[in-house]
Design a protein around this motif. Structure first.
Motif, mmCIF file in Angstrom:
data_model
loop_
_atom_site.group_PDB
_atom_site.id
_atom_site.type_symbol
_atom_site.label_atom_id
_atom_site.label_comp_id
_atom_site.label_asym_id
_atom_site.label_seq_id
_atom_site.Cartn_x
_atom_site.Cartn_y
_atom_site.Cartn_z
ATOM 1 N N UNK A 122 -1.366 12.147 0.274
ATOM 2 C CA UNK A 122 -2.243 13.488 0.712
ATOM 3 C C UNK A 122 -2.145 14.457 -0.543
ATOM 4 N N UNK A 123 -3.146 15.336 -0.609
ATOM 5 C CA UNK A 123 -2.932 16.234 -1.703
ATOM 6 C C UNK A 123 -1.868 17.148 -1.602
ATOM 7 N N UNK A 124 -1.492 17.398 -0.254
ATOM 8 C CA UNK A 124 -0.269 18.285 -0.158
ATOM 9 C C UNK A 124 1.092 17.736 -0.398
ATOM 10 N N UNK A 125 0.941 16.480 -1.060
ATOM 11 C CA UNK A 125 2.335 15.843 -1.765
ATOM 12 C C UNK A 125 2.906 15.017 -0.704
ATOM 13 N N UNK A 126 2.306 14.649 0.312
ATOM 14 C CA UNK A 126 2.633 13.615 1.451
ATOM 15 C C UNK A 126 2.415 12.186 0.888
ATOM 16 N N UNK A 127 3.600 11.323 0.894
ATOM 17 C CA UNK A 127 3.296 9.959 0.796
ATOM 18 C C UNK A 127 4.128 9.181 1.748
ATOM 19 N N UNK B 246 0.887 -1.191 0.082
ATOM 20 C CA UNK B 246 -0.070 -0.038 -0.018
ATOM 21 C C UNK B 246 0.757 1.264 0.020
ATOM 22 N N UNK B 247 0.088 2.281 -0.309
ATOM 23 C CA UNK B 247 0.713 3.645 -0.495
ATOM 24 C C UNK B 247 -0.368 4.683 0.027
ATOM 25 N N UNK B 248 -0.013 5.539 0.816
ATOM 26 C CA UNK B 248 -0.914 6.482 1.185
ATOM 27 C C UNK B 248 -0.404 7.769 0.803
#
Ligand SMILES: N[C@@H](CCC(=O)N[C@@H](CS)C(=O)NCC(=O)O)C(=O)O
Length: 214
Positions: free
Chosen positions: A65-70, A61-63
């Protein structure tokens, strides 16, 4: 410390992967709003240029977020979601918290590399038993035996309630039969799998587990 709002989380995962489902289950359990992007491991979706640009390791899995955090790694994603939402999946007691982490490391180093890998080879790659490293069966049975010893005396891996330790370890234990393991050899593990599936609101993955605690 104020809890950061977890909105618009995107989870990339393949539903045949226990590692991916761990992240999904915790997102659901913690009422985190998320979008799920189904990735087909068998078709090589994790190795496309587009995905490698987001996660060079090429794994789910990979999470994101719209702010660029992965954030890769199933157990890190679970920990983050549980911590940020304040969900009751991480023990308050420092020693129990360390015990929970101890299971998370064990799951990734000892349990998953035997049980998940044997399942993948047998169930998805359709390899014959004689073409699968016999060590995987031996190591997987040892891992199930380790859990059996504890679960003979306890309903949960840490303390007396559900924690991330149970979620991490149940992910592939519930599918152990697909890897050729006989879960009936481990009755306390079998009852625990049914208990955790019920706690998470999952259907029982093993046909015989639909009887629940017996
Ligand atoms: N330790 C990682 C393991 C991730 C992992 O092995 N992912 C597999 C699916 S279960 C994957 O993406 N494999 C694709 C590949 O290696 O090409 C975790 O827990 O997230």
């Amino acid at each position: 410390m104020p809890k950061r709002e977890i909105s618009q989380l995107t989870l990339y995962g393949d539903s045949i992967s226990g590692n991916c489902l761990k992240a999904l289950w915790v997102a659901k359990y913690t009422n985190t709003s998320y979008d799920w992007v189904e990735m087909d491991l068998l078709k090589g979706d994790t190795q496309t240029e587009e995905f490698l640009a987001i996660n060079p390791v090429g794994q789910v899995p990979l999470a994101r977020w719209p702010d660029g955090r992965v954030l890769p790694q199933s157990n890190a994603i679970m920990l983050y979601l549980a911590e940020q939402t304040g969900a009751d999946l991480i023990p308050d007691d420092a020693f129990q918290r360390a015990q929970m982490q101890s299971w998370l490391f064990w799951e990734q180093y000892t349990h998953e590399p035997a049980i998940a890998v044997r399942r993948f080879k047998k169930h998805y790659l359709k390899l014959a038993d004689e073409d699968i490293d016999p060590e995987l069966m031996a190591k997987g049975r040892r891992a199930l035996g380790t859990m059996e010893m504890l679960l003979n005396y306890s309903d949960y891996l840490v303390g007396d309630k559900l924690s991330l330790a149970d979620i991490a370890c149940v992910a592939y234990t519930r599918w152990a039969h697909e890897g050729g393991f006989d879960i009936n050899e481990f009755p306390a593990v079998r009852r625990w799998v049914a208990r955790i599936e019920t706690d998470l609101g999952l259907e029982h993955a093993h046909p015989e587990l639909s009887h629940g605690d017996d």
